[in-house]
Design an enzyme around this catalytic site. Structure first.
Site, PDB file in Angstrom:
ATOM      1  N   GLY A 276      21.041  38.180  -4.971  1.00 35.70           N
ATOM      2  CA  GLY A 276      20.814  37.024  -5.827  1.00 35.70           C
ATOM      3  C   GLY A 276      21.846  35.935  -5.625  1.00 35.70           C
ATOM      4  N   HIS A 322      28.441  46.071  -6.150  1.00 38.08           N
ATOM      5  CA  HIS A 322      28.434  44.642  -6.469  1.00 38.08           C
ATOM      6  C   HIS A 322      29.340  44.385  -7.672  1.00 38.08           C
ATOM      7  CE1 HIS A 322      25.278  44.140  -3.614  1.00 38.08           C
ATOM      8  NE2 HIS A 322      24.353  44.730  -4.341  1.00 38.08           N
TER       9      HIS A 322
END
Length: 356
Positions: A276, A322
């Protein structure tokens, strides 16, 4: 010297003073002395910083509110930063122009492996980045559970260019919330392995699943990790063999590496950025206006009610890979200065929708 530099030096001197006070006449062994030097240097370069926890971040967003006003100056300034560091207009995808025959390149996710552009790969690249730039109004759609019952589908589909992450489901049960339009969809090689058995036995299933993306570009990091190259090439050949409407683009590893360095310099420390954030970064460099949806990595919504991790399931990611809260804070900052718009509230009144 900057105040931060002075503070770090004072921290280091303070630590040395503590050692001297505790051990006034003790000579440390050579190994221990070296370790102390390493620790103090680390504290000097990376001062201790505590990331706010989930509750603190959610409370902070609630206190600041989601009111937004576009700041053209901030948007242009950030676009210039993207152009200077990463040049998405030319390096977003592998092309014949930026990846000529015979060029050697490094995988961006591995330090030990490189590859050379040969005829078998060169022929798969478009001549240049296949977009009419700048793109006008872009929507980047994450998969966060905050999209569920948001009623944002119509607003998303009003964008000129819609980017989506990781082959998300777009069946009729979701379109009211996430829309149905897409121009670019990412596909990680891990998805090809897990869902479609590396296309060794399920090519038809894969092709059928891809039809929902219509004429989208399928954006794949074929040259991020060596293990991802073969599945990515299989996707290209599978779609090409059946004459599918989708077109595969391969992410340029130099672009991905530059984006990673850019955000690391701004405080995001993770093994790898999320898909993203890569997409939002590209959009900020390619588009005049950027709105993002589904970028909310927390377990409660804006009303502090529990929500699923994704709008379509509640499968949690591997921890530590992440840095989602750090990424969110960076994107939230860009929202607050008006460089992009982050949609966190429902787009339409969904209070009368039947519960499932």
């Amino acid at each position: 010297m900057s105040p931060c530099g002075r503070a770090r030096r004072q921290t280091s001197r303070g630590a040395m003073a503590v050692l001297a006070w505790k051990f006034p006449r003790t000579r440390l062994p050579m190994g221990a002395s070296a370790l102390c030097v390493v620790v103090l240097c680390w504290l000097y370069i990376f001062p201790v910083y505590r990331l706010p926890n989930e509750k603190e971040i959610v409370q902070g967003v609630l206190q600041q509110g989601t009111a937004w006003r576009r700041n053209q100056t901030a948007a242009r300034a950030f676009r210039k930063q993207m152009e200077d560091c990463c040049d998405p207009a030319h390096l977003f995808a592998m092309t014949k122009m930026n990846s000529p025959m015979g060029k050697s390149m490094w995988y961006d996710g591995e330090f030990l492996y490189s590859f050379t552009i040969d005829n078998s790969t060169y022929s798969l690249f478009p001549q240049a980045t296949p977009f009419q730039l700048p793109l006008k109004k872009c929507a980047v759609v994450g998969n966060g559970g905050i999209l569920k019952k948001s009623g944002c589908g119509r607003q998303i589909d009003e964008a000129n260019f819609v980017m989506r992450c990781n082959l998300p489901p777009l069946s009729s049960e979701y379109t009211k919330d996430v829309g149905s339009k897409s121009q670019l969809v990412t596909a990680n090689p891990s998805i090809i392995r897990q869902r479609f058995q590396n296309l060794l036995w399920s090519r038809k299933t894969f092709v059928d699943n891809m039809k929902i993306y219509n004429h989208s570009y399928i954006y794949m990091p074929a040259f991020s990790m060596k293990t991802g190259t073969e599945p990515s090439l299989r996707v290209y050949y599978t779609l090409s063999d059946v004459g599918a409407n989708q077109t595969v683009l391969f992410a340029n590893p130099n672009f991905l590496r530059s984006i990673g360095k850019f955000w690391k310099s701004r405080g995001i420390h993770a093994k790898r950025l999320s898909t993203g954030l890569f997409l939002v970064s590209a959009a900020l460099g390619l588009c005049e206006e950027v709105a993002i949806y589904g970028f909310w990595p927390f377990s409660v919504n804006m009303h502090e009610q529990p929500i699923s991790h994704h709008y379509y399931d509640n499968v949690l990611p591997f921890s530590g890979f992440h840095a989602m809260p750090e990424e969110f804070l960076q994107l939230w900052y860009l929202h607050k200065i008006g460089a992009l718009r982050m949609q966190l509230d429902p787009c339409e009144d969904t209070s009368l929708q039947p519960t499932s």
